[in-house]
Design an enzyme around this catalytic site. Structure first.
Site, PDB file in Angstrom:
ATOM      1  N   SER A 191       0.676  -1.289  -0.007  1.00  0.00           N
ATOM      2  CA  SER A 191       0.125  -0.002   0.087  1.00  0.00           C
ATOM      3  C   SER A 191       0.809   1.201  -0.065  1.00  0.00           C
ATOM      4  O   SER A 191       0.550   2.410  -0.816  1.00  0.00           O
ATOM      5  CB  SER A 191      -0.736  -0.130   1.429  1.00  0.00           C
ATOM      6  OG  SER A 191      -1.863  -1.098   1.149  1.00  0.00           O
ATOM      7  N   HIS A 243       0.651   4.705   4.398  1.00  0.00           N
ATOM      8  CA  HIS A 243      -0.462   5.392   3.124  1.00  0.00           C
ATOM      9  C   HIS A 243       0.264   6.552   3.109  1.00  0.00           C
ATOM     10  O   HIS A 243       0.963   7.188   2.018  1.00  0.00           O
ATOM     11  CB  HIS A 243      -1.597   5.204   3.599  1.00  0.00           C
ATOM     12  CG  HIS A 243      -2.180   3.921   3.379  1.00  0.00           C
ATOM     13  ND1 HIS A 243      -3.485   3.727   3.477  1.00  0.00           N
ATOM     14  CD2 HIS A 243      -1.674   2.748   3.287  1.00  0.00           C
ATOM     15  CE1 HIS A 243      -3.952   2.430   3.446  1.00  0.00           C
ATOM     16  NE2 HIS A 243      -2.724   1.741   3.220  1.00  0.00           N
TER      17      HIS A 243
END
Length: 310
Positions: A191, A243
């Protein structure tokens, strides 16, 4: 009688110039100022993105092989044991994403604060981005990878997108391990690298602003996509620090790696012989160089400070 008149001499006949003589005339041809547009750039053939897709999928299959739920937990505690056997998933209570156990992920290189900070296993900052917590996690990330990676690789090629992907993944891992701070959590997944690709799309839009026609529409669409993806990070069991770290790393790396010539620039190799450019356009604008320098300094400084604290 007068003398006989002589015919007046006729003027000498000028030879008709041939086609070759005309071409070799003394007059220089005028330089043409209207240059034909250069050929459109050929799109790159993406191979890095499919390779990453295959690598992540293969690593997940190997992870499930090592996990061996029937042997470690018992057949009664494995999901789909009748169909998958050794590759069956841990029960939902332990892993709701249909994947291996916490111990397996940690053993194979998951990001763990103790292992990185106290044991100095810095290789986990890279290995964790190839592991996934479960089948659901893998599918979501791989769909995002194909959607973002192939588009960027078509435009910029693997030479730029490959390093950008790795830098973003490393930045996400580094931010994640700093935010874990002695928590007994194992962080895995691509991610961070994927959010880095998303961040690089924003920086590419900003630094190559002159190449876009509908600028406001492109910017608003990009910001909406970014906000929606960042909002997902606040769901349970999601490491939003990875993230954010990956996004910022990709944003800065995009200013460095994805800079393109500004609109109106024509390379000398695309100017035919006999043409001249009246008003030459610089290859890059000043703000592109400024963003390049600032981003490079921030990227190096951020990684250096982060590693010193890890």
């Amino acid at each position: 009688m007068g003398q006989p008149s002589r015919p007046s001499p006729s003027p000498p006949v000028q030879p008709t110039p041939s086609h070759n003589d005309i071409e070799k005339g003394s007059k220089r041809p005028r330089h043409k100022s209207k240059i034909p547009p250069p050929p459109p750039p050929k799109p790159w053939k993406p191979w890095f993105t499919p390779l990453v897709f295959v690598a992540n999928t293969s690593v997940f299959i190997y992870t499930m092989y090592v996990n061996d739920c029937p042997h470690t937990s018992g057949t009664s505690k494995c999901i789909l044991y009748e169909y998958l056997g050794r590759y069956s998933f841990q029960r939902f209570k332990e892993n709701p994403l249909l994947g291996p156990s916490y111990i397996t992920l940690k053993t194979l290189g998951g990001l763990d604060w103790t292992q990185v900070v106290e044991e100095k296993e810095y290789w986990r900052l890279f290995s964790c981005m190839w592991l996934h917590a479960g089948l659901v996690h893998l599918l979501i990330n791989m769909l995002s990878l194909l959607g973002l990676g192939i588009r960027l690789e078509h435009e910029f090629g693997f030479v730029r997108i490959g390093p950008l992907y790795m830098i973003s993944g490393f930045g996400g891992s580094l931010t994640s391990v700093l935010s874990l701070a002695r928590k007994s959590i194992v962080s895995v997944g691509a991610s961070g690298a994927l959010f880095g690709l998303l961040g690089s799309m924003l920086s590419e839009l900003i630094t190559n602003w002159s190449n876009y026609t509908n600028k406001c529409s492109a910017l608003s669409t990009m910001l909406l996509i970014i906000c929606l993806n960042l909002a997902i990070g606040f769901l349970p069991r999601v490491d939003n620090s990875a993230h954010i770290g990956g996004f910022v790393s990709g944003l800065l790396a995009g200013f460095v790696l994805l800079m393109r010539p500004q609109y109106g620039y024509i390379s000398s190799k695309h100017v035919p012989e006999g043409y001249q450019i009246k008003h030459k356009v610089a290859k890059h604008q000043v703000h592109q160089y400024v963003l390049f320098g600032i981003s490079l300094v921030l990227l190096i400084t951020g990684f250096a400070v982060g590693l010193s604290k890890a």
